[in-house]
Structures are given as structure tokens and as C-alpha cells.
Design a protein around this motif. Structure first.
Motif, mmCIF file in Angstrom:
data_model
loop_
_atom_site.group_PDB
_atom_site.id
_atom_site.type_symbol
_atom_site.label_atom_id
_atom_site.label_comp_id
_atom_site.label_asym_id
_atom_site.label_seq_id
_atom_site.Cartn_x
_atom_site.Cartn_y
_atom_site.Cartn_z
ATOM 1 N N GLY A 165 0.802 -1.213 0.000
ATOM 2 C CA GLY A 165 0.000 0.000 0.000
ATOM 3 C C GLY A 165 0.837 1.267 0.000
ATOM 4 N N PRO A 166 0.180 2.416 -0.141
ATOM 5 C CA PRO A 166 0.894 3.698 -0.221
ATOM 6 C C PRO A 166 1.625 4.077 1.062
ATOM 7 C CG PRO A 166 -1.488 4.033 -0.110
ATOM 8 C CD PRO A 166 -1.270 2.575 -0.313
ATOM 9 N N ARG A 167 1.175 3.561 2.198
ATOM 10 C CA ARG A 167 1.802 3.929 3.469
ATOM 11 C C ARG A 167 3.192 3.298 3.611
ATOM 12 N NH1 ARG A 167 -2.079 5.806 7.450
ATOM 13 N NH2 ARG A 167 -0.546 5.246 9.034
ATOM 14 N N LEU A 168 3.422 2.216 2.894
ATOM 15 C CA LEU A 168 4.731 1.554 2.925
ATOM 16 C C LEU A 168 5.486 1.754 1.612
ATOM 17 C CD1 LEU A 168 3.782 -1.810 4.682
ATOM 18 C CD2 LEU A 168 4.979 0.144 5.684
ATOM 19 N N ASP A 169 5.171 2.822 0.915
ATOM 20 C CA ASP A 169 5.805 3.089 -0.374
ATOM 21 C C ASP A 169 7.317 3.288 -0.217
ATOM 22 O OD1 ASP A 169 5.509 3.639 -3.258
ATOM 23 O OD2 ASP A 169 6.269 5.616 -2.689
#
Length: 472
Positions: A128-132
Motif C-alpha cells: 500500500g501507499p503507506r509503505l511506499d
């Protein structure tokens, strides 16, 4: 002073020490000296084919300089330690720490390029974007520069004998430290190394002797009869695992095999073992890589060499031993008719649409055809006898089927696609893989093909879906 330790593996899966060396510092020129010393001990005709290290940049550069023909693998455990250290804070905050290694493992164990691409997309979506930030780290530090050195799709195209980590050398290094007990004088180190080598020698001889005399019930498959006490127990275990995989996972769709064991270990894989069992034949010893057949500690030697010339053009192939098994192919196949054929285990019947029968008269003269799926995919009706008659008679009874691919200048690539279980229209994919292989080992192939190297590279680089130009 840093101690460099180099180890190898026996056909019984036992680690053995190759060399120890003290160096002043962990710099490229010091590593290069160690590798050059090692290379100088190899006999003429011997070469290191695969090297496995951690990501020590100085060591990697030295390996590339001294052993350019060797394929370089990176330790998966060391890669994971670096990833875990970087990503731990972010993953803990998102509650995905327990799942992340499973996603990563699935990615590096991808067997095909398509599988790798899909697994990479899945990894990005799950993070997801939070772990980009973590995903970009994986791409920049590992996947983009080094995926060919640890992902199965690439590393299993080389003989690695199922070695993917440097755990072996770390275990031996740890053993040496425990033997030293903190007393690190030069004399003490020499004594401890000598004790370790003596222990290895005793254990290896015992394991090799066990392979020469031990017959386990789990190896008692008719197709493996000629290999008992001839190849190592470890090799037999791997082939038995492939037979079980054939029954439990693959079934009749042999395209699921992947041929990983054949390519990376030099042993018959599930689809090849299925062919032997279906035709009620035994695996011939010459189909086993020499590594698994080395059951003694006598020095290995290279065979006498001769050049094989192709036609009138004066071109010659790579050196081939005059004692090669191909020197008298006709007599070899003639002897196979006298082999005793035994009944195949009943479970194999469940893997094929037609039952397997045994012809006690002469089972190899008219073997029941083994209908591999890729021969069924696009078969064209034509008179097979015309093509069969062009082969030597002693080969003909081993031909299962013939596929007449389109003759547009791409026929060789088309034939390879069909042989790999794909549609012949995937010839461009085959060409691309061959080009990647050529460019990854350019020095080796330029030496092998000599003056033809440029022409071959040009041919592989051409993309001509509608056929090659007349000149080619």
C-alpha cells in the motif's frame, strides 16, 4: 586481520572447506589476490562456474575480475537481514511485520518471468501507499540491480545444486571460532583448521561410502534402479521428491513442472521422470550430472580433447572429449535393448489418461507413446514417417512425436518454444531469453563462437515476427 574462508559442497550435501586466507583489509585488491591464488590451484580445464557471496561490493568486483565466466549469486539470508533492518520500524507501525517475509519469499521464489511480474505487483498492492518508502527501497537496493542474482527465475538457470545462502560458510566459520576458544595465535589457528579438515575428511568419506552401498526402500522405483549405489543418496532423494511432486501437484499437466531440478541440479525433473515411467524405462546414468556421480575422493581429470569441425566452412565447436559418451552413440543405444524392464508402480497409472502396460517381448521396440501436452497443443496432421526416416534408425524408436513448425527463418526459435511446452508463436520470447543469456555472459560466448559471435548477436537482436530477411 580478516579471515576469508571459501567452502564447497559434496554430492552428499556436506560442506567442505576449500581455502582459508588472512588479508590485511576487506578491499578489492586483497580479495582479488585470494581468488587468484585459488584459481591457480585448479587444474587445466577446470573452472568455477557459480559463486555465492553476500553483498560485499569489494568481493563482488574481485569475483567479476578474476572469474568473469562464473555466475554470481547473492545470499538470500543476508538480503533479508538488510531488508528486515530497514523495514522493521515501518512494518511494526502498520501491523504487517508477520506477513512481509511471506510476500518477499513468494517474490524471490518466482519460477517464471510472468510469475515474478505478478508477484511484484501483488507485493506493491499489499504494502500500500503507506509503505511506499519500503517498496522503493526494495526496488532501488535489491530488485533493480540484483534480482538476477537471487530470484529463482534467473538463478535456477544455472547449476547451483540448491544453494541459495552462505549459511554453509558461516557454519564452518562459527565452528572454527568455537575450536579456537579465544586463543587466536597463528599456530593455534593452523592446528584448529587441520582438526576441522580431518573431521570433514572422515565424515565425507563415510557419506560417500554410504551412497555406494546403501539402498533405501524409498528409492526403490523401477526407473531409478540403474542409479542405486551409482549416484549419491542426496540425488536419489531429489528425484524421489520430483516423483511425489508429479503425483501430488503436477498430474497430467506436465507444463507445471518448470524443469527447475533439471536445469539447476542436473537431475531428471518431474516431466522427464514421467516419460521414463510411462515408457517403462530406466534413467540412464549418463543423464545424471557428473557432480552427483562423484562418489570418491580421487582427483578429477579432464578428458583428452579434439576439435569437431562443421561442414566445409572450417568452423569448429567447443572442445569435446574424445572419450565422450557421444563417441559411440549407436552401440550405446544398442545395448539398451537388453535391459530388463520392470513393472511401473501402480500410482503412475493415475497420472495419464491411458493405462501403462508392459510388453515382455521387447518393450522398447514399440513403446506406448508418451503424450506430452505440448505435442497436443497445435499438432498438425502430416506424414511423420517422412521426417522420421531422416533420423538414424537407432534413434527412431525414441521419437515420441514430431511438430512441423512454420518455416519463416524463425523455425529454430519456434521449435524451442514448442519443446518448452509453449505455443510456437512465442518464438520472440525465446529469442529474448537467449539474447539476455548471451549478454549476461558475453565474454564466455564470444570466446566460444570466436569470429561468429557478432553474427549470432545480430541474429538474436533482430525482431522479425513476419520472418527474417533473405540474407539470413
Amino acid at each position: 586481520m580478516p579471515l576469508v574462508e571459501i567452502v564447497g559442497v559434496t554430492p552428499t550435501n556436506r560442506t567442505f572447506s576449500i581455502s582459508y586466507a588472512f588479508i590485511i583489509s576487506e578491499q578489492e585488491h586483497n580479495y582479488r589476490w585470494v581468488l587468484e591464488c585459488l584459481k591457480s590451484t585448479l587444474g587445466e580445464g577446470f573452472a568455477v562456474r557459480v559463486v555465492l557471496t553476500d553483498r560485499d561490493l569489494a568481493l563482488m568486483k574481485a569475483c567479476k575480475t578474476v572469474m568473469p565466466e562464473a555466475y554470481h549469486l547473492l545470499c538470500r539470508v543476508h538480503i533479508w537481514r538488510n531488508i528486515d533492518k530497514f523495514s522493521m520500524p515501518s512494518l511494526k507501525g502498520e501491523g504487517k511485520l508477520g506477513h512481509f517475509y511471506g510476500w518477499w519469499k513468494k517474490l524471490y521464489e518466482s519460477r517464471t518471468l510472468e510469475e515474478y511480474t505478478n508477484n511484484e505487483k501483488d507485493l506493491k498492492e499489499k504494502m500500500g501507499p503507506r509503505l511506499d518508502k519500503v517498496y522503493k527501497y526494495l526496488q532501488k537496493e535489491w530488485l533493480f540491480p540484483y534480482k538476477e542474482k537471487f530470484v529463482s527465475f534467473w538463478v535456477d538457470r544455472h547449476l547451483n545444486y540448491r544453494n541459495y545462502t552462505t549459511n554453509r560458510v558461516e557454519a564452518e566459520h562459527s565452528l572454527l571460532k568455537s575450536e579456537l576458544q579465544g586463543r587466536c595465535t597463528f599456530q593455534r589457528i593452523i592446528q584448529c583448521v587441520n582438526d576441522i579438515l580431518l573431521g570433514q575428511d572422515t565424515e565425507i568419506k563415510g557419506q560417500l561410502e554410504e551412497s555406494r552401498i546403501y539402498r533405501a526402500g524409498k528409492h526403490n522405483y523401477p526407473c531409478l534402479k540403474d542409479l542405486l549405489c551409482v549416484v549419491s543418496v542426496t540425488a536419489l532423494d531429489i528425484m524421489v521428491d520430483e516423483i511425489k511432486r508429479l503425483k501430488n501437484e503436477i498430474g497430467k499437466d506436465l507444463r507445471k513442472c518448470g524443469c527447475k531440478v533439471w536445469i539447476s541440479c542436473g537431475l531428471p525433473c518431474a516431466c522427464r521422470l514421467a516419460a521414463y515411467m510411462h515408457c517403462n524405462k530406466r534413467v540412464e546414468v549418463h543423464n545424471i550430472n557428473d557432480f552427483w556421480r562423484k562418489l570418491n575422493l580421487t582427483p578429477s581429470t579432464c578428458l583428452p580433447c579434439k576439435k569437431l569441425y562443421w561442414g566445409q566452412s572450417g568452423r569448429f565447436s567447443s572442445y569435446v572429449g574424445s572419450d565422450s559418451r557421444f563417441a559411440d552413440t549407436q552401440s550405446y543405444f544398442g545395448d539398451q535393448n537388453n535391459q530388463t524392464q520392470e513393472e511401473t508402480y501402480s500410482f503412475v497409472d493415475q497420472l495419464f489418461s491411458t493405462p501403462i502396460t508392459q510388453n515382455t517381448q521387447n518393450p522398447q521396440n514399440n513403446p506406448e507413446p508418451f503424450t506430452h501436452n505440448f505435442f497436443q497443443s497445435e499438432s498438425t496432421s502430416f506424414d511423420m514417417s517422412h521426417y522420421l526416416g531422416q533420423l538414424p534408425k537407432f534413434f527412431q524408436r525414441y521419437v515420441v512425436n514430431i511438430k512441423n513448425v512454420q518455416s519463416d527463418g524463425n523455425c529454430g526459435f519456434r521449435a524451442l518454444a514448442v519443446a518448452l511446452g509453449e505455443n510456437e508463436q512465442k518464438f520472440e520470447w525465446i529469442r529474448k531469453l537467449m539474447l539476455e543469456e548471451y549478454e549476461s555472459r558475453r565474454i564466455y560466448y564470444e570466446g566460444a563462437f570466436a569470429g561468429d559471435a557478432k553474427h549470432i548477436h545480430t541474429l538474436l537482436s533482430m525482431s522479425c515476427p513476419n520472418g527474417l530477411p533473405q540474407d539470413y
